[in-house]
Design an enzyme around this catalytic site. Structure first.
Site, PDB file in Angstrom:
ATOM      1  N   PHE A   1     -12.421  11.457   9.153  1.00 37.33           N
ATOM      2  CA  PHE A   1     -13.298  10.375   9.601  1.00 37.33           C
ATOM      3  C   PHE A   1     -14.624  10.376   8.857  1.00 37.33           C
ATOM      4  CE2 PHE A   1     -12.307   9.063  14.221  1.00 37.33           C
ATOM      5  CZ  PHE A   1     -11.723   7.913  13.757  1.00 37.33           C
TER       6      PHE A   1
ATOM      7  N   ASP B   1     -10.423   3.354   0.116  1.00 36.98           N
ATOM      8  CA  ASP B   1      -9.354   2.357  -0.035  1.00 36.98           C
ATOM      9  C   ASP B   1      -8.589   2.455  -1.366  1.00 36.98           C
ATOM     10  OD1 ASP B   1      -7.658   0.291   0.394  1.00 36.98           O
ATOM     11  OD2 ASP B   1      -9.166  -1.300   0.296  1.00 36.98           O
TER      12      ASP B   1
ATOM     13  N   GLU C   1       0.853  -1.186   0.000  1.00 33.99           N
ATOM     14  CA  GLU C   1       0.000   0.000   0.000  1.00 33.99           C
ATOM     15  C   GLU C   1       0.897   1.247   0.000  1.00 33.99           C
ATOM     16  OE1 GLU C   1      -3.630   0.057   1.163  1.00 33.99           O
ATOM     17  OE2 GLU C   1      -3.842  -2.128   1.090  1.00 33.99           O
TER      18      GLU C   1
ATOM     19  N   ALA D   1      -6.907  10.465   6.557  1.00 34.04           N
ATOM     20  CA  ALA D   1      -8.224  10.752   5.977  1.00 34.04           C
ATOM     21  C   ALA D   1      -9.149  11.296   7.043  1.00 34.04           C
ATOM     22  CB  ALA D   1      -8.802   9.475   5.383  1.00 34.04           C
TER      23      ALA D   1
ATOM     24  N   ASP E   1      -7.608  -3.010  -6.962  1.00 34.61           N
ATOM     25  CA  ASP E   1      -7.992  -3.612  -5.681  1.00 34.61           C
ATOM     26  C   ASP E   1      -9.385  -3.183  -5.233  1.00 34.61           C
ATOM     27  OD1 ASP E   1      -7.518  -5.108  -3.373  1.00 34.61           O
ATOM     28  OD2 ASP E   1      -6.615  -3.434  -2.307  1.00 34.61           O
TER      29      ASP E   1
HETATM   30  N1  LIG Z   1     -11.945   7.754   6.505  1.00 32.98           N
HETATM   31  C1  LIG Z   1     -12.469   6.727   7.161  1.00 32.98           C
HETATM   32  N2  LIG Z   1     -13.113   6.891   8.337  1.00 32.98           N
HETATM   33  C2  LIG Z   1     -13.660   5.847   8.968  1.00 32.98           C
HETATM   34  N3  LIG Z   1     -13.629   4.577   8.538  1.00 32.98           N
HETATM   35  C3  LIG Z   1     -13.004   4.335   7.374  1.00 32.98           C
HETATM   36  C4  LIG Z   1     -12.375   5.393   6.632  1.00 32.98           C
HETATM   37  N4  LIG Z   1     -11.838   4.856   5.511  1.00 32.98           N
HETATM   38  C5  LIG Z   1     -12.105   3.541   5.564  1.00 32.98           C
HETATM   39  N5  LIG Z   1     -12.807   3.209   6.671  1.00 32.98           N
HETATM   40  C6  LIG Z   1     -13.308   1.876   7.061  1.00 32.98           C
HETATM   41  O1  LIG Z   1     -12.248   1.012   7.347  1.00 32.98           O
HETATM   42  C7  LIG Z   1     -12.294  -0.170   6.548  1.00 32.98           C
HETATM   43  C8  LIG Z   1     -10.896  -0.532   6.078  1.00 32.98           C
HETATM   44  O2  LIG Z   1     -10.372   0.535   5.295  1.00 32.98           O
HETATM   45  P1  LIG Z   1      -9.639   0.269   3.945  1.00 32.98           P
HETATM   46  O3  LIG Z   1     -10.536  -0.532   3.044  1.00 32.98           O
HETATM   47  O4  LIG Z   1      -9.123   1.551   3.434  1.00 32.98           O
HETATM   48  O5  LIG Z   1      -8.426  -0.622   4.499  1.00 32.98           O
HETATM   49  P2  LIG Z   1      -7.808  -1.984   3.964  1.00 32.98           P
HETATM   50  O6  LIG Z   1      -6.779  -2.335   4.964  1.00 32.98           O
HETATM   51  O7  LIG Z   1      -7.328  -1.800   2.578  1.00 32.98           O
HETATM   52  O8  LIG Z   1      -9.037  -2.978   4.016  1.00 32.98           O
HETATM   53  P3  LIG Z   1      -9.364  -4.244   3.089  1.00 32.98           P
HETATM   54  O9  LIG Z   1      -8.469  -5.342   3.569  1.00 32.98           O
HETATM   55  O10 LIG Z   1     -10.821  -4.477   3.362  1.00 32.98           O
HETATM   56  O11 LIG Z   1      -9.097  -3.862   1.660  1.00 32.98           O
HETATM   57  C9  LIG Z   1     -13.222   0.159   5.380  1.00 32.98           C
HETATM   58  O12 LIG Z   1     -14.000  -0.935   5.025  1.00 32.98           O
HETATM   59  C10 LIG Z   1     -14.075   1.306   5.899  1.00 32.98           C
HETATM   60  O13 LIG Z   1     -15.341   0.829   6.319  1.00 32.98           O
HETATM   61 MN   LIG Z   2      -7.682  -2.666   0.708  1.00 35.33          MN
END
Ligand SMILES: Nc1ncnc2c1ncn2[C@@H]1O[C@H](COP(=O)(O)OP(=O)(O)OP(=O)(O)O)[C@@H](O)[C@H]1O
Ligand SMILES: [Mn+2]
Length: 314
Positions: free
Chosen positions: A119, A206, A35, A117, A186
């Site tokens: 919230f 994401d 990432e 980011a 992704d």
């Molecule tokens: N800015 C935000 N504020 C609050 N919650 C968030 C925010 N951005 C993302 N999330 C929540 O956190 C979860 C995980 O975020 P994200 O998908 O960016 O991470 P990830 O580690 O890539 O997860 P995944 O393994 O599901 O791809 C998301 O499904 C979302 O519901």
């Molecule tokens: Mn992801």
């Protein structure tokens, strides 16, 4: 790489582990790619410039691992902190990939660049629904997804709620355009707010795996658009605006990203790639129009011939 979840009033998603010039490693799959915090920042700006405004605002800034993470961390996360042999503060968090001492995130000695980011509203205030993306990849090193083998896949999707009416399918076209421009493969799920029923927009969340391969345009990301031959009028107008100038998308992005505290956010080849990819999307739209025109001409009779108008995307 996963980063510690909620912290203070912003969502930490991505910390600097690699320099700006780091590209996706050739033997990595989309689901094992690292990432990149700059991808989260850049995609927020891109989403805004495309007029979607469906991504949470993301900014870059320098973080102090000791005072801003370590001193606030608890439980499992706290146990992953250590000092490296050269005296830098490191931690690796808990996750399924790359969360071990060998893939730790280290400061210098304890400061590090990251992306933050705003919230999303809490679940109590505005709960969200998670949807499986119909064009989700297989996330398996040997298997293909149904859409990869079935060129008629879109007609199946179009029959199923919520894609059978309103704007949802068009929103997925917008998402495919955002992802194609940034090179993000992704997109496994997406979320919507529950509050406004099926008319609600799709959130763009994401983006840490975008901006990995500036010299490669991954056309498979555009598959929803290629298979459905749909695009919203506004999105098409925006793409044409950047294509025809005077301001190209790369210039708009350079200007927009210059305001970020960790500017320059993107390596220059990523910006050049944006203009090239805008042209590729417009070419795909042109191909769709030509194909539908051919179908109309095949079916046309002398009586209705005069009523047909040829569409042009300049
Ligand atoms: N800015 C935000 N504020 C609050 N919650 C968030 C925010 N951005 C993302 N999330 C929540 O956190 C979860 C995980 O975020 P994200 O998908 O960016 O991470 P990830 O580690 O890539 O997860 P995944 O393994 O599901 O791809 C998301 O499904 C979302 O519901
Ligand atoms: Mn992801």
């Amino acid at each position: 790489m996963k980063t510690p979840g909620y912290h203070g009033y912003c969502w930490i998603k991505g910390l600097l582990v690699f320099p700006r010039e780091q590209q996706t490693l050739p033997n990595h799959f989309y689901f094992t790619d690292f990432e990149r915090h700059v991808a989260e920042i850049a995609t927020f700006h891109l989403d805004k410039l495309l007029g979607f405004r469906r991504a949470m605002p993301v900014t870059g800034r320098i973080l102090n691992i000791t005072s801003e993470i370590y001193q606030l961390a608890e439980g499992d996360l706290l146990k992953t902190f250590f000092i490296s042999p050269v005296g830098n503060q490191c931690f690796h968090g808990r996750c399924s990939y790359y969360c071990d001492t060998g893939h730790a995130i280290c400061g210098n000695p304890d400061t590090l660049e990251g992306s933050f980011a705003a919230f999303l509203p809490t679940k109590e205030l505005a709960s969200r629904k998670v949807w499986r993306h119909p064009w989700r990849r297989s996330y398996h090193k040997r298997k293909k997804a149904q859409w990869e083998n079935d060129s008629n896949y879109c007609s199946l999707v179009k029959e199923i709620a919520p894609y059978d009416k309103d704007r949802r399918l068009l929103d997925l076209m917008d998402m495919a355009i955002l992802d194609f421009l940034s090179g993000n493969m992704d997109r496994h799920h997406y979320e919507t707010f529950k509050l406004f029923g099926n008319d609600t927009f799709t959130l763009h969340l994401d983006h840490g795996r975008g901006f990995g391969r500036p010299y490669h345009d991954e056309l498979s990301i555009l598959t929803p658009l290629l298979q459905c031959c749909m695009i919203s009028r506004n999105t098409l107008a925006t793409l044409l605006k950047y294509h025809n100038g005077p301001q190209r998308l790369s210039t708009a992005m350079r200007q927009s990203l210059a305001k970020d505290p960790v500017a320059p956010v993107l390596w220059e080849p990523h910006l050049t790639a944006l203009d090239r990819r805008v042209s590729l999307i417009l070419q795909a739209v042109r191909d769709c129009l030509n194909r539908s025109q051919e179908r109309v001409e095949e079916n046309e009779t002398p009586q209705n011939k005069n009523h047909l108008q040829k569409h042009h995307v300049s």
